[in-house]
Design a protein around this motif. Structure first.
Motif, PDB file in Angstrom:
ATOM      1  N   ALA A  79      -0.119  -3.364  -0.119  1.00  0.00           N
ATOM      2  CA  ALA A  79      -0.376  -4.215  -1.280  1.00  0.00           C
ATOM      3  C   ALA A  79       0.446  -3.760  -2.480  1.00  0.00           C
ATOM      4  CB  ALA A  79      -1.864  -4.181  -1.616  1.00  0.00           C
ATOM      5  N   PRO A  80       0.668  -4.644  -3.446  1.00  0.00           N
ATOM      6  CA  PRO A  80       1.388  -4.247  -4.660  1.00  0.00           C
ATOM      7  C   PRO A  80       0.740  -3.035  -5.317  1.00  0.00           C
ATOM      8  CG  PRO A  80       1.111  -6.623  -4.583  1.00  0.00           C
ATOM      9  CD  PRO A  80       0.306  -6.075  -3.453  1.00  0.00           C
ATOM     10  N   CYS A 103      11.376  -4.141   0.377  1.00  0.00           N
ATOM     11  CA  CYS A 103      10.224  -5.045   0.383  1.00  0.00           C
ATOM     12  C   CYS A 103       9.352  -4.876  -0.865  1.00  0.00           C
ATOM     13  CB  CYS A 103       9.389  -4.824   1.640  1.00  0.00           C
ATOM     14  SG  CYS A 103      10.204  -5.345   3.166  1.00  0.00           S
ATOM     15  N   GLY A 104       9.767  -3.999  -1.748  1.00  0.00           N
ATOM     16  CA  GLY A 104       9.046  -3.814  -3.006  1.00  0.00           C
ATOM     17  C   GLY A 104       7.980  -2.750  -2.982  1.00  0.00           C
ATOM     18  N   ALA A 105       7.866  -2.011  -1.899  1.00  0.00           N
ATOM     19  CA  ALA A 105       6.841  -0.969  -1.819  1.00  0.00           C
ATOM     20  C   ALA A 105       7.284   0.286  -2.574  1.00  0.00           C
ATOM     21  CB  ALA A 105       6.569  -0.609  -0.366  1.00  0.00           C
ATOM     22  N   ASN A 106       6.308   1.007  -3.088  1.00  0.00           N
ATOM     23  CA  ASN A 106       6.576   2.348  -3.595  1.00  0.00           C
ATOM     24  C   ASN A 106       6.684   3.279  -2.394  1.00  0.00           C
ATOM     25  OD1 ASN A 106       6.207   1.458  -6.308  1.00  0.00           O
ATOM     26  ND2 ASN A 106       3.999   1.626  -6.046  1.00  0.00           N
ATOM     27  N   SER A 133      -1.308   4.960   0.969  1.00  0.00           N
ATOM     28  CA  SER A 133      -2.115   3.997   1.718  1.00  0.00           C
ATOM     29  C   SER A 133      -1.632   3.840   3.152  1.00  0.00           C
ATOM     30  CB  SER A 133      -2.085   2.628   1.032  1.00  0.00           C
ATOM     31  OG  SER A 133      -0.772   2.092   1.040  1.00  0.00           O
ATOM     32  N   ALA A 134      -0.387   4.264   3.408  1.00  0.00           N
ATOM     33  CA  ALA A 134       0.180   4.107   4.748  1.00  0.00           C
ATOM     34  C   ALA A 134       1.263   5.148   4.967  1.00  0.00           C
ATOM     35  CB  ALA A 134       0.756   2.705   4.925  1.00  0.00           C
ATOM     36  N   GLU A 214      -6.939  -7.390   9.011  1.00  0.00           N
ATOM     37  CA  GLU A 214      -7.853  -7.543   7.869  1.00  0.00           C
ATOM     38  C   GLU A 214      -7.178  -7.139   6.568  1.00  0.00           C
ATOM     39  OE1 GLU A 214     -10.823  -9.100   7.952  1.00  0.00           O
ATOM     40  OE2 GLU A 214     -10.133  -9.514  10.000  1.00  0.00           O
ATOM     41  N   LYS A 215      -6.379  -6.081   6.607  1.00  0.00           N
ATOM     42  CA  LYS A 215      -5.656  -5.669   5.401  1.00  0.00           C
ATOM     43  C   LYS A 215      -4.652  -6.754   4.995  1.00  0.00           C
ATOM     44  CE  LYS A 215      -3.989  -2.967   2.138  1.00  0.00           C
ATOM     45  NZ  LYS A 215      -3.406  -1.643   2.404  1.00  0.00           N
ATOM     46  N   ALA A 216      -3.966  -7.334   5.972  1.00  0.00           N
ATOM     47  CA  ALA A 216      -2.966  -8.349   5.664  1.00  0.00           C
ATOM     48  C   ALA A 216      -3.573  -9.548   4.949  1.00  0.00           C
ATOM     49  CB  ALA A 216      -2.273  -8.798   6.951  1.00  0.00           C
ATOM     50  N   LYS A 217      -4.800  -9.890   5.283  1.00  0.00           N
ATOM     51  CA  LYS A 217      -5.449 -11.036   4.641  1.00  0.00           C
ATOM     52  C   LYS A 217      -5.576 -10.853   3.127  1.00  0.00           C
ATOM     53  CE  LYS A 217      -8.215 -12.300   8.714  1.00  0.00           C
ATOM     54  NZ  LYS A 217      -9.574 -12.361   9.314  1.00  0.00           N
ATOM     55  N   LYS A 218      -5.531  -9.600   2.681  1.00  0.00           N
ATOM     56  CA  LYS A 218      -5.696  -9.304   1.254  1.00  0.00           C
ATOM     57  C   LYS A 218      -4.370  -9.064   0.540  1.00  0.00           C
ATOM     58  CE  LYS A 218      -9.966  -6.909   2.536  1.00  0.00           C
ATOM     59  NZ  LYS A 218     -10.645  -5.576   2.611  1.00  0.00           N
ATOM     60  N   VAL A 219      -3.275  -9.075   1.285  1.00  0.00           N
ATOM     61  CA  VAL A 219      -1.968  -8.767   0.698  1.00  0.00           C
ATOM     62  C   VAL A 219      -1.232 -10.070   0.388  1.00  0.00           C
ATOM     63  CG1 VAL A 219       0.274  -7.681   1.108  1.00  0.00           C
ATOM     64  CG2 VAL A 219      -1.818  -6.571   1.912  1.00  0.00           C
ATOM     65  N   PRO A 220      -0.810 -10.272  -0.853  1.00  0.00           N
ATOM     66  CA  PRO A 220      -0.103 -11.510  -1.201  1.00  0.00           C
ATOM     67  C   PRO A 220       1.363 -11.471  -0.765  1.00  0.00           C
ATOM     68  CG  PRO A 220      -0.243 -10.087  -3.119  1.00  0.00           C
ATOM     69  CD  PRO A 220      -1.009  -9.382  -2.018  1.00  0.00           C
ATOM     70  N   ASN A 221       1.963 -12.650  -0.712  1.00  0.00           N
ATOM     71  CA  ASN A 221       3.412 -12.784  -0.499  1.00  0.00           C
ATOM     72  C   ASN A 221       3.883 -12.103   0.785  1.00  0.00           C
ATOM     73  OD1 ASN A 221       3.635 -14.143  -3.046  1.00  0.00           O
ATOM     74  ND2 ASN A 221       3.568 -12.142  -4.057  1.00  0.00           N
ATOM     75  N   ARG A 222       3.187 -12.407   1.867  1.00  0.00           N
ATOM     76  CA  ARG A 222       3.548 -11.813   3.158  1.00  0.00           C
ATOM     77  C   ARG A 222       4.756 -12.494   3.794  1.00  0.00           C
ATOM     78  NH1 ARG A 222      -1.982 -12.693   3.584  1.00  0.00           N
ATOM     79  NH2 ARG A 222      -1.582 -14.462   4.996  1.00  0.00           N
ATOM     80  N   GLY A 223       5.200 -13.620   3.208  1.00  0.00           N
ATOM     81  CA  GLY A 223       6.253 -14.388   3.839  1.00  0.00           C
ATOM     82  C   GLY A 223       5.671 -15.264   4.940  1.00  0.00           C
ATOM     83  N   TYR A 224       6.561 -15.837   5.750  1.00  0.00           N
ATOM     84  CA  TYR A 224       6.114 -16.744   6.803  1.00  0.00           C
ATOM     85  C   TYR A 224       6.432 -16.216   8.196  1.00  0.00           C
ATOM     86  CZ  TYR A 224       5.925 -20.835   9.848  1.00  0.00           C
ATOM     87  OH  TYR A 224       5.654 -21.694  10.887  1.00  0.00           O
ATOM     88  N   TYR A 225       7.677 -15.899   8.479  1.00  0.00           N
ATOM     89  CA  TYR A 225       8.121 -15.627   9.843  1.00  0.00           C
ATOM     90  C   TYR A 225       7.378 -14.458  10.466  1.00  0.00           C
ATOM     91  CZ  TYR A 225      11.496 -15.498  13.713  1.00  0.00           C
ATOM     92  OH  TYR A 225      12.092 -15.541  14.952  1.00  0.00           O
TER      93      TYR A 225
END
Length: 362
Positions: A79-80, A103-106, A133-134, A214-225
């Protein structure tokens, strides 16, 4: 002169050689990817992959290289404002850290010298800060022929850092080395199919945990592909989100049947036997690049202690026998050379290869 119509047999660390019976599977009649015939193929293929990698969670089929899953893991599960610990021990682990930043991650990096493993204690020390976080891990670093002790790392993380998501690049490990996905507690594990699966390049298999979805459901701007949430919805219908490379899936289905019939423990033992042979030859004629305790069972990086011109030997072997092995990667070019022993490569073929190399360096 190069001729793509008569290519050399490949002992480079991917793509590896693809046998004729496997290639025939990619020539089957095509299927409509939204029709029942495809769903049947998809369901059977995913079911076998779950057995191979000991998981009851998600197995996704991605028409991409594994590099796409580098990006997918970050865009879906970070997440941001969150920070990733990227463990780096060679060219490809370094690249994953760069992808995460893009991808914009720290990103903080835990670096060791090329040829050295990333050990549990070092990861423990870094994670003790509580800021991550990861974490990104490389199971088998193809550029250096090194196999990180990920079973030990995973046990440490489950015991001490159960909330940190675990992303594993298993590109030159999956199939050929043990992957007990659920037991290890990984959240994303992936490989492209041109290595252990012994298929043509252009496709990837991704293992994804329930908590990653479940984590992905809370992360914005995941893209499409590469959206894991949408992948999971499509998978419920035994489909992929986008039009897949169906011939690749037919090839995976064929290879998975073969590996399961052989038995995964036997597959792993076969790869170890090939690795033991190549390492024994390397010790006798040259030296291993990394500590043998951490030497890969899928690709051996051999230190060029004799000062041969590796590129010239590769050319000579190809000219006489139409086979190729690998030069060193990146800054290790000519310092090392690499021999793959994964997929459908055989011990007999490796014995021929090292004999031909010896003929050129006498």
């Amino acid at each position: 002169m190069a001729d793509w119509r008569n290519p050399p047999k490949l002992f480079i660390p991917g793509p590896v050689k693809v046998d004729a019976d496997v290639l025939q599977q990619l020539a089957r009649p095509t299927l409509g990817h939204r029709l029942k015939e495809y769903s049947q193929l998809h369901e059977e293929t995913v079911g076998m992959l779950k057995k191979m990698f000991f998981t009851e969670q998600h197995v996704f089929l991605s028409t991409s290289s594994a590099s796409g899953i580098w990006e997918a893991s970050i865009r879906n599960c970070v997440a941001p404002g969150e920070t990733v610990l990227a463990t780096c021990c060679g060219e490809f682990s370094d690249k994953w850290a760069e992808v995460a930043r893009s991808c914009g991650a720290n990103v903080d990096t835990l670096k060791v010298e090329w040829g050295q493993p990333v050990l549990p204690d070092a990861i423990d020390k870094a994670l003790a800060s509580g800021k991550y976080s990861a974490v990104t891990l490389i199971y088998n670093e193809t550029s250096t022929g090194l196999m990180n002790p990920l079973y030990e790392v995973s046990e440490m993380m489950k015991a001490k850092y159960p909330d940190v998501l675990v992303f594993v690049d298993a590109v030159s490990a999956m199939v050929s080395l043990p992957v007990h996905f659920d037991k290890l507690g990984w959240d994303v594990g992936f490989a492209s199919v041109q290595k252990g699966f012994a298929l043509p390049p252009g496709f990837a298999v991704a293992l994804v945990s329930n908590r990653a979805i479940e984590k992905a459901k809370k992360v914005p701007n995941r893209g499409y592909y590469f959206d894991f949430v949408q992948w999971a919805k499509a998978a419920e219908k035994q489909q992929t989100l986008v039009t897949p490379s169906i011939p690749h899936i037919m090839g995976i289905h064929y290879q998975a049947q073969k590996f399961l019939k052989e038995g995964m423990e036997n597959v792993w033992a076969r790869h170890k036997a090939m690795a033991d042979f190549v390492r024994g030859w390397a010790r006798q004629k040259f030296a291993l690049f990394c500590d043998e305790k951490y030497a890969s069972n899928t690709v051996t990086a051999i230190k060029n202690t004799r000062g041969i011109v590796v590129a010239d030997v590769i050319k000579a072997v190809q000219k006489k026998h139409n086979v190729v092995f690998g030069n060193g990667y990146g800054k290790l070019k000519e310092v090392t050379f690499r021999i793959a022993h994964m997929g459908d490569i055989t011990l007999a073929e490796l014995k021929d290869l090292v004999g031909w190399i010896e003929d050129e360096i006498k």
